[in-house]
Structure formats: structure tokens, C-alpha cells
Design an enzyme around this catalytic site. Structure first.
Site, PDB file in Angstrom:
ATOM      1  CG  HIS A  77     -43.640  87.950 -24.039  1.00 57.11           C
ATOM      2  ND1 HIS A  77     -43.858  87.216 -25.167  1.00 57.11           N
ATOM      3  CD2 HIS A  77     -43.693  86.934 -23.080  1.00 57.11           C
ATOM      4  CE1 HIS A  77     -44.198  85.815 -24.857  1.00 57.11           C
ATOM      5  NE2 HIS A  77     -43.803  85.606 -23.498  1.00 57.11           N
ATOM      6  NE  ARG A 120     -46.677  80.304 -25.645  1.00 53.77           N
ATOM      7  CZ  ARG A 120     -45.870  80.605 -24.787  1.00 53.77           C
ATOM      8  NH1 ARG A 120     -46.157  81.742 -23.781  1.00 53.77           N
ATOM      9  NH2 ARG A 120     -44.890  79.783 -24.372  1.00 53.77           N
TER      10      ARG A 120
END
Length: 308
Positions: A271, A223
Site C-alpha cells: 500500500h 481499494r
């Protein structure tokens, strides 16, 4: 009829509506910010707007569209609502592929070759066997275990660290604060796959980097909030760390002015490490709605107190 709300403050989830209604013909979908969402029984979410669950008196289930749940948990634990996540074989395979590429990037010296190309310099990086490269995985859940298995199959020396004790054949596992030092000291390439919790927020910072061996590398695909960017920059500029591959960031998209873009030691990816397919998301959400209606145990239920 089950009313499903598609909730996100950052992603467009409209595409899931027709797919869910095809899987559940009696269902009805609303998409935030439609006020009708407040009347829904099921929330299908990614990065839920703050305080929204408390405004939904009929809500019975909160369901992530991915394996991560950190950005849908706030506000759910106090309501006692069940929270579920998506577990997808394709998602796992994508993460394994991404980590293998990132490990090879450093193990085979592709990072050095790319830097030399920019300066028109020809110098062959040393070739060393995988067995001399120590890869440490932070986070030993389903993703971490799958990554470890693939690395072992390719001959790497694999270590692992998690909050609680794990036993994995062929992996030197460590647990908790007391095990972190030994784990970091024996890691050449650190792969972060931890869930985001209060304890792991900011974990990729100066205190951790300083305990890695000189010349170690970091792969960040857990994350974004795990990373303290300025500490990574300092560790790279000092020469203590050799390089980093980063797929997630505290704010996304990564600001165009961020110095991370232009550091030659860093690879920035948008991402893209992995994601669950729409078909897998719909299949698991629909099955959990059926289970909810039938009073059966839910699949992939999250421990909201632990955060995963």
C-alpha cells in the site's frame, strides 16, 4: 475553541495533533480511544470505528486524511454530516509514478525477465513501442485523468471507463455497464483507480477478468475490496491473465499465508502507491475548519450518497 477528534481503528493519527494545533492555535485535539473524542465538533479520520459518529452529538464535520473516503463514510450519511477528503498534488504525482512503473513492468517485459532470472534463463523479451500497448484506466476522477495524461504523453494508447460519461482528449472513454465490454476488450493493461462503492466492491473478479484479452495484465491500486483474490489466482493459473501488480488488498497487512505472495506472476507492494503529505492534510483540514466556522463552502466536499 474547536475540539478535533483523531479517529482510526487501524492507524496511529497522534502525529497530526501537534500539527493541527500549530495551524489552529485555538483548537484542541483528542485521539481515539480517549472518551473525550465523543465531545468533538470535527472528526479527522481514517477507518473510523463503527458507530462512533452517532455517539458524537456535537459533531459538525467528518474529514478524511486521504483522497479515499469509503472507510469513513459508514454512519455519516444518515447524520447528514458534511464529509470532505484531501486533494494533494503530491498524492497525484505519487500515483502517476506508481502506475507508470507498473505499466512499464509489463509493457517492457520486466515481469518476464524477472521470472527468467529465477530459472537462470537468458531470453530477451520482445520490444514493442508504447503505441502498440493499450492501457485501460477504470476510474476517471482527478487521479485517473492525471494518469491518463502521463500515459498519453509517453505514447500509449489509452482508454478509460467510469460509471458516468467523460470526455478526455486523446482517451477512448466508455461509460456504464453497456460500455464496459468494449473497454475491457480493448485493454492490454488494466489500471484500477475506481472509488469503493457498493457497485464496485468485488469488481476485479472472474466476470471482469474473462472479458479481458488473453494475456492481459492488471494493476490494482484503487481499494483492496475491489479484488476477488481467488478469481485473480484462477485467471493467472489458467494462463488467461499474464500478471498483476497489487498495492491494495481486502485485508491489510496481507496475511503471510496468502498465496498472492508467492505467485511468480504477481508483484505485491505494501500500500505504497501514494499518500498525502502530513502538511497537505493539515493545511486542508485547517482550511475547512475555518470555512466551517465562517459559514463558507467546504473544499473537496464528498457526495456521501455516491461514495466519492
Amino acid at each position: 475553541m474547536t475540539h478535533i477528534a483523531l479517529l482510526s481503528q487501524t492507524s496511529k493519527l497522534e502525529y497530526l495533533g501537534p500539527l493541527l494545533q500549530a495551524a489552529l492555535p485555538a483548537a484542541h485535539c483528542s485521539v481515539w480511544p480517549d472518551p473525550a473524542c465523543l465531545d468533538a465538533e470535527v472528526a479527522v479520520c481514517w477507518n473510523t470505528p463503527p458507530g462512533l459518529y452517532e455517539q458524537m452529538p456535537r459533531l459538525r464535520l467528518v474529514h478524511s486524511i486521504a483522497a479515499g473516503v469509503d472507510n469513513i463514510l459508514p454512519g455519516s450519511s444518515g447524520t447528514g454530516l458534511p464529509v470532505c477528503r484531501v486533494v494533494d498534488e503530491g498524492l497525484t504525482r505519487g500515483m502517476v509514478e506508481y502506475v507508470m512503473w507498473a505499466v512499464l513492468h509489463f509493457h517492457r517485459g520486466f515481469d518476464l525477465a524477472l521470472r527468467q532470472q529465477r530459472s537462470h534463463r537468458w531470453s530477451r523479451p520482445p520490444l514493442r513501442p508504447a503505441g502498440e500497448c493499450r492501457v485501460g484506466i477504470m476510474g476517471l476522477g482527478a487521479l485517473g485523468r492525471s494518469v491518463a495524461a502521463r500515459l498519453l504523453a509517453e505514447g500509449y494508447r489509452v482508454g478509460g471507463w467510469a460509471r458516468g460519461a467523460h470526455a478526455i482528449d486523446g482517451v477512448a472513454t466508455h461509460a456504464g455497464p453497456t460500455g464496459l465490454q468494449d473497454f475491457l476488450a480493448s485493454t492490454d493493461i488494466l489500471v484500477n483507480l475506481l472509488p469503493l462503492t457498493d457497485d464496485t466492491r468485488g469488481i476485479l473478479g472472474q466476470a471482469l477478468f474473462s472479458r479481458l484479452p488473453q494475456g492481459a495484465c492488471v494493476v490494482g491500486c484503487g481499494r483492496g475490496e475491489h479484488l476477488v483474490a481467488e478469481d485473480l489466482i484462477a485467471a493467472l493459473q489458467s494462463g488467461h491473465l499474464r500478471g498483476a501488480v497489487l498495492d491494495v488488498f481486502p485485508q491489510e497487512p496481507l496475511d503471510a499465508a496468502s498465496p498472492l505472495w508467492d505467485m511468480p506472476q504477481i508483484v505485491v507492494t505494501p500500500h505504497m502507491a501514494t499518500m498525502a503529505s502530513p502538511a497537505a492534510v493539515v493545511r486542508q483540514v485547517a482550511e475547512n475548519i475555518r470555512r466551517l466556522q465562517g459559514g463558507q463552502p467546504l473544499l473537496n466536499l464528498v457526495d456521501a450518497a455516491r461514495g466519492y
